[in-house]
Design an enzyme around this catalytic site. Structure first.
Site, PDB file in Angstrom:
ATOM      1  N   THR A  39      43.065  27.205 -22.318  1.00 43.44           N
ATOM      2  CA  THR A  39      42.586  26.137 -23.200  1.00 43.44           C
ATOM      3  C   THR A  39      43.730  25.487 -23.967  1.00 43.44           C
ATOM      4  OG1 THR A  39      40.451  27.227 -23.452  1.00 43.44           O
ATOM      5  CG2 THR A  39      41.067  25.659 -25.173  1.00 43.44           C
ATOM      6  N   LYS A  48      45.706  18.022 -27.810  1.00 42.71           N
ATOM      7  CA  LYS A  48      45.157  17.588 -29.104  1.00 42.71           C
ATOM      8  C   LYS A  48      46.263  17.041 -29.992  1.00 42.71           C
ATOM      9  CE  LYS A  48      45.608  20.097 -32.267  1.00 42.71           C
ATOM     10  NZ  LYS A  48      44.870  21.313 -32.565  1.00 42.71           N
ATOM     11  N   ILE A 173      38.128  21.765 -35.051  1.00 43.29           N
ATOM     12  CA  ILE A 173      38.069  20.740 -34.007  1.00 43.29           C
ATOM     13  C   ILE A 173      37.454  19.453 -34.545  1.00 43.29           C
ATOM     14  CG2 ILE A 173      37.063  20.183 -31.746  1.00 43.29           C
ATOM     15  CD1 ILE A 173      37.441  23.139 -30.981  1.00 43.29           C
ATOM     16  N   ARG A 193      27.115  20.320 -42.288  1.00 42.25           N
ATOM     17  CA  ARG A 193      26.041  20.889 -43.104  1.00 42.25           C
ATOM     18  C   ARG A 193      26.512  21.470 -44.440  1.00 42.25           C
ATOM     19  NH1 ARG A 193      24.514  25.794 -38.866  1.00 42.25           N
ATOM     20  NH2 ARG A 193      26.461  26.939 -39.082  1.00 42.25           N
ATOM     21  N   ARG A 199      34.800  25.050 -44.046  1.00 36.66           N
ATOM     22  CA  ARG A 199      34.313  26.259 -44.726  1.00 36.66           C
ATOM     23  C   ARG A 199      35.290  27.411 -44.469  1.00 36.66           C
ATOM     24  NH1 ARG A 199      31.091  30.458 -43.033  1.00 36.66           N
ATOM     25  NH2 ARG A 199      30.567  29.415 -41.077  1.00 36.66           N
ATOM     26  N   GLY A 256      31.590  24.846 -32.880  1.00 33.93           N
ATOM     27  CA  GLY A 256      32.018  26.227 -32.667  1.00 33.93           C
ATOM     28  C   GLY A 256      32.245  26.572 -31.204  1.00 33.93           C
ATOM     29  N   ASP A 297      40.815  35.168 -27.699  1.00 34.43           N
ATOM     30  CA  ASP A 297      39.539  34.612 -28.191  1.00 34.43           C
ATOM     31  C   ASP A 297      38.307  35.352 -27.670  1.00 34.43           C
ATOM     32  OD1 ASP A 297      41.156  32.729 -29.347  1.00 34.43           O
ATOM     33  OD2 ASP A 297      40.150  30.987 -28.489  1.00 34.43           O
ATOM     34  N   THR A 305      46.093  30.660 -30.756  1.00 39.80           N
ATOM     35  CA  THR A 305      47.008  30.926 -29.648  1.00 39.80           C
ATOM     36  C   THR A 305      48.087  31.962 -29.994  1.00 39.80           C
ATOM     37  OG1 THR A 305      46.631  28.785 -28.659  1.00 39.80           O
ATOM     38  CG2 THR A 305      48.754  29.812 -28.180  1.00 39.80           C
ATOM     39  N   HIS A 429      66.120  18.587 -52.166  1.00 37.22           N
ATOM     40  CA  HIS A 429      65.636  17.369 -52.820  1.00 37.22           C
ATOM     41  C   HIS A 429      66.066  16.126 -52.045  1.00 37.22           C
ATOM     42  CE1 HIS A 429      64.189  15.066 -56.203  1.00 37.22           C
ATOM     43  NE2 HIS A 429      65.306  14.375 -56.201  1.00 37.22           N
TER      44      HIS A 429
END
Ligand code: NDP
Length: 453
Positions: A39, A48, A173, A193, A199, A256, A297, A305, A429
């Site tokens: 993926t 992405k 995502i 939601r 979250r 999800g 995963d 990853t 700086h």
């Protein structure tokens, strides 16, 4: 046995584990049914980020005016971007294939026949040890018409750029693609939601991101549940839980991901799973069958990853490299490539405050670039310090370059640096990063002790 070790899945975890096992001299086979590199390389992190960068060029063209440039921003060519992305991803997939030259690879699906035997594209293969590294897959919400929406796997191959898009969810995502579609010119709606996006992230980051998304022109629909999705020709109409409707060219469910274990035949091998299909593992990544391991995963722990890569490497060294070790799951930095990005290491203020009083330092400012660009975009930087030990237990940033900055700061956090260590480091700086070593006044104190006062 045909192999010392056989790996199901040639994604981040499987590829790393396989080639390190081979470097230790063991006989290793790896089966991948779709993309080498998985993926992340093909339909995740890497493409992405290219799409995020495509959006940034458009914004820079606009911002240049504040610096004296006259740049005519023409229309964006989605197909040209996708073709360029595809060329680079094909090149990377080739590199991943070549990385596996020291292993025996199978471009096939593998499933369990029994605890030591696999069906690999119709061929029976036996192995002393087996690793399950099949990753995850996007999940649509359980609403009528969900199949009419797309998921992230599809977003990388859209034949045209939508003019109006509805993104459902507000996790990694969802907010990343809200930034992409908005920056490339689509009217973008984010439907979620919770009262705030992301979250589980620090509250200051969540509030800052909601403000930044709205400032960019993303239309936010907080505290909204999903009812149903219907098609009218090419258009899609989403009905919210409260009956409101919204119509767009495209509805994107970023609601999800689930572990990819369906149809693997885990029951034939006696491998235990959780209700969501995740393979249950010990800290040593052993499943309920001690010679079968699972990584990345598919175990649904921290779905990133670098965690999959770290676990794959550690397991290979443990099993065949005479170097038993485990990847620490503490203080794993992460970044959300929203526009602007959010990056974080350690505990949120809320998590840290549950352990005891914390000193909180927050700085919210307009980065120098945007004093002239006129974009009005703010950065937020935050340190969470355990009051008793003065250790920096959480560092959070919303703003440009946040992932690049937090990667460096994460080393200090992993080493257990205190606020005094941060203070005695001289800043560079003018940068945004120097804020992390120049925050002197505590913004607030939070924690259980304070709550008790
Ligand atoms: P997340 O778990 O991050 O977010 C899922 C979102 O969908 C949440 O906002 C959730 O809401 C919402 N949701 C879930 N079910 C429903 C439902 N039935 N109705 C409405 N909303 C729903 O998943 P993602 O798919 O964004 O990403 C999966 C994982 O992949 C991430 O957690 C991360 O580990 C990894 N990832 C990492 C990236 C990176 O490192 N930059 C990039 C992309 C993915 P709620 O919050 O209310 O539960």
């Amino acid at each position: 046995m045909d192999f010392d070790l056989f790996i199901i899945g040639g994604g981040s975890a499987g590829v790393r584990c396989g080639r390190i096992v081979a470097s230790h001299g063991a006989k290793v086979g790896v089966a991948e049914e779709r993309f080498w590199g998985g993926t992340c390389v093909n339909i995740g992190c890497v493409p992405k980020k290219m799409l995020v960068q495509a959006g940034e060029y458009g914004a820079w063209a606009e911002d240049g005016a504040g610096f004296g440039w006259t740049i005519q921003k023409g229309p964006h060519d989605w197909n040209k971007l996708i073709a360029a992305k595809d060329r680079e991803i094909t090149r990377l997939e080739g590199i991943y294939r070549r990385l596996m030259a020291t292993t025996t690879t199978f471009d096939a699906r593998a499933t369990f026949i029994d605890a030591h035997t696999l069906d690999v594209g119709g061929q029976k293969i036996t192995a002393e040890k087996i690793v399950i590294a099949t990753g995850g897959t996007p999940e649509r919400p359980p609403i009528p018409g969900a199949e009419l929406g797309i998921v992230s796997d599809d977003a990388f191959y859209l034949p045209t750029m939508p003019k109006k898009v509805i993104i459902c969810g507000s996790g990694f995502i969802a907010v990343e693609f809200a930034g992409i579609f908005n920056a490339l010119g689509a009217e973008t709606h984010l439907v979620y939601r919770q009262p705030l996006p992301l979250r589980g992230f620090d509250q200051d980051m969540r509030e800052g991101l909601a403000e930044a998304l709205a400032g960019n022109g993303v239309i936010l629909h907080p505290s909204a549940t999903l009812g149903k999705l219907a098609a009218n020709g090419d258009q899609r109409t989403l009905t919210f839980g409260d009956g409101q409707t919204l119509t767009a060219d495209l509805v994107f469910f970023a609601t999800g991901r689930v572990p990819n274990t369906k149809g693997l035949g885990l029951e034939n091998a006696g491998v235990a799973t959780k209700p969501n299909g995740a393979v249950v593992v010990s800290p040593k990544l052993q499943t309920s069958r001690p010679h079968i391991y699972a990584l990345g995963d598919v175990t649904d722990q921290i779905n990133l990853t670098p965690v999959a890569l770290g676990q794959g490497h550690a397991l290979a060294d443990t099993l065949f490299g005479n170097n038993p070790r485990e990847l620490s799951m503490k203080n794993i930095p992460s970044a959300v490539f929203s526009t602007p990005p959010v990056s974080t290491v350690g505990l949120t203020e809320e998590e840290a405050a549950a352990n005891g009083p914390v000193d909180v330092y927050v700085s919210k400012f307009t980065p120098m670039r945007h004093t002239l660009s006129g974009r009005g975009r703010k950065s937020t930087m935050k340190l969470v310090v355990d009051q008793a030990s003065q250790k920096v237990v959480g560092v959070h940033m919303l703003g440009e370059d946040a992932p690049e900055i937090i990667q460096g700061i994460a080393i200090a956090v992993v080493m257990g640096a205190t606020k005094q260590d941060f203070d005695r480091c001289v800043g560079i700086h003018p940068t945004s990063a120097e804020e992390f070593v120049t925050m002197r006044s505590r913004t607030r104190v939070a924690g259980i002790a304070q709550a008790a006062e």
